[in-house]
Design an enzyme around this catalytic site. Structure first.
Site, PDB file in Angstrom:
ATOM      1  N   ARG A  73       0.814  -1.219   0.000  1.00 24.30           N
ATOM      2  CA  ARG A  73       0.000   0.000   0.000  1.00 24.30           C
ATOM      3  C   ARG A  73       0.848   1.268   0.000  1.00 24.30           C
ATOM      4  NH1 ARG A  73      -3.076  -3.659   3.029  1.00 24.30           N
ATOM      5  NH2 ARG A  73      -2.033  -2.962   4.903  1.00 24.30           N
ATOM      6  N   GLU A 104       5.316  -9.865  15.509  1.00 26.66           N
ATOM      7  CA  GLU A 104       4.745 -10.367  16.764  1.00 26.66           C
ATOM      8  C   GLU A 104       4.953 -11.889  16.841  1.00 26.66           C
ATOM      9  OE1 GLU A 104       0.712  -9.217  17.100  1.00 26.66           O
ATOM     10  OE2 GLU A 104       0.531  -9.987  19.159  1.00 26.66           O
TER      11      GLU A 104
HETATM   12  P1  AMP Z   1       4.028  -2.086  11.744  1.00 25.17           P
HETATM   13  O1  AMP Z   1       5.267  -2.747  11.216  1.00 25.17           O
HETATM   14  O2  AMP Z   1       3.479  -2.778  12.964  1.00 25.17           O
HETATM   15  O3  AMP Z   1       4.204  -0.596  11.938  1.00 25.17           O
HETATM   16  O4  AMP Z   1       2.902  -2.295  10.642  1.00 25.17           O
HETATM   17  C1  AMP Z   1       2.813  -1.462   9.543  1.00 25.17           C
HETATM   18  C2  AMP Z   1       2.473  -2.228   8.285  1.00 25.17           C
HETATM   19  O5  AMP Z   1       1.440  -3.179   8.486  1.00 25.17           O
HETATM   20  C3  AMP Z   1       1.978  -1.289   7.216  1.00 25.17           C
HETATM   21  O6  AMP Z   1       2.519  -1.711   5.961  1.00 25.17           O
HETATM   22  C4  AMP Z   1       0.481  -1.407   7.259  1.00 25.17           C
HETATM   23  O7  AMP Z   1      -0.062  -1.374   5.960  1.00 25.17           O
HETATM   24  C5  AMP Z   1       0.197  -2.743   7.941  1.00 25.17           C
HETATM   25  N1  AMP Z   1      -0.723  -2.620   9.101  1.00 25.17           N
HETATM   26  C6  AMP Z   1      -0.427  -2.866  10.400  1.00 25.17           C
HETATM   27  N2  AMP Z   1      -1.471  -2.683  11.201  1.00 25.17           N
HETATM   28  C7  AMP Z   1      -2.488  -2.299  10.399  1.00 25.17           C
HETATM   29  C8  AMP Z   1      -3.869  -1.925  10.631  1.00 25.17           C
HETATM   30  N3  AMP Z   1      -4.401  -1.910  11.850  1.00 25.17           N
HETATM   31  N4  AMP Z   1      -4.609  -1.552   9.577  1.00 25.17           N
HETATM   32  C9  AMP Z   1      -4.079  -1.539   8.318  1.00 25.17           C
HETATM   33  N5  AMP Z   1      -2.800  -1.880   8.030  1.00 25.17           N
HETATM   34  C10 AMP Z   1      -2.007  -2.267   9.053  1.00 25.17           C
END
Ligand code: AMP
Length: 175
Positions: A61, A98
């Site tokens: 995205r 996680e």
């Molecule tokens: P993080 O590595 O935990 O910051 O997760 C970010 C990545 O996971 C991004 O590429 C987001 O598109 C996706 N992502 C994580 N959590 C969500 C959520 N609640 N809603 C949509 N996309 C998420």
């Protein structure tokens, strides 16, 4: 205000892709060409005082607005992909999730040594993915100029992980 418009359009899908996660679906933004243009304009305004040579967008995205922005601002766009998708020689970075781990990569010669790089993704959650992208930038002997997200899930404190790379952490809306 772009924030209010985004909050109306972004869909929250409870328990997707697994129980307990409130998934923020940005595909609804893409149906609205005016809002999409406002996002590009809003980011461009916020980038005014930031000096950068290229934008990297994180699969998948992060490609949507990352490429639009790079093209509008006249800088190269560099895709960061999950390992195994890019055909050329790559630089990889493995990071913990996680449960388990993930690996991302970029083509070796896409980032030039010494460049200032703006890292874009649709959403900041825990910060693991954006940090991994920042590590790829550092491995390429380049600098992180800024992070830019449409959404910051501020309650997850992902920003704390990114502070060590740059103070320029931009988001258009927060939850
Ligand atoms: P993080 O590595 O935990 O910051 O997760 C970010 C990545 O996971 C991004 O590429 C987001 O598109 C996706 N992502 C994580 N959590 C969500 C959520 N609640 N809603 C949509 N996309 C998420």
């Amino acid at each position: 205000m772009i924030r209010e418009r985004l909050d109306k359009v972004i869909r929250t899908v409870p328990d997707f892709p697994k129980k307990g996660i409130d998934f923020k679906d940005i595909t609804s933004i893409l149906l609205d060409d005016k809002l999409s243009n406002e996002i590009v304009q809003s980011f461009s305004d916020k980038f005014k005082d930031i000096d950068f040579d290229a934008i990297i967008g994180i699969e998948s995205r992060g490609f949507l607005f990352g490429f639009l922005l790079a093209n509008k601002l006249g800088v190269p766009f560099i895709p960061v992909r999950k390992a195994g998708k890019l055909p050329g020689k790559t630089i990889k970075y493995k990071y913990d999730l996680e449960y388990g781990s993930s690996e991302i990569e970029i083509h070796c010669n896409d980032i030039q040594e010494g460049w200032n790089i703006l890292i874009h993704d649709d959403l900041l959650a825990t910060g693991g993915t954006a940090s991994a992208a920042a590590e790829l930038v550092l491995k390429s002997k380049a600098n992180v100029a800024a992070f830019a997200f449409i959404v910051n899930l501020a309650y997850l404190d992902g920003q704390i992980q990114l502070d060590k790379y740059t103070n320029n952490i931009i988001s258009l809306t927060n939850y």
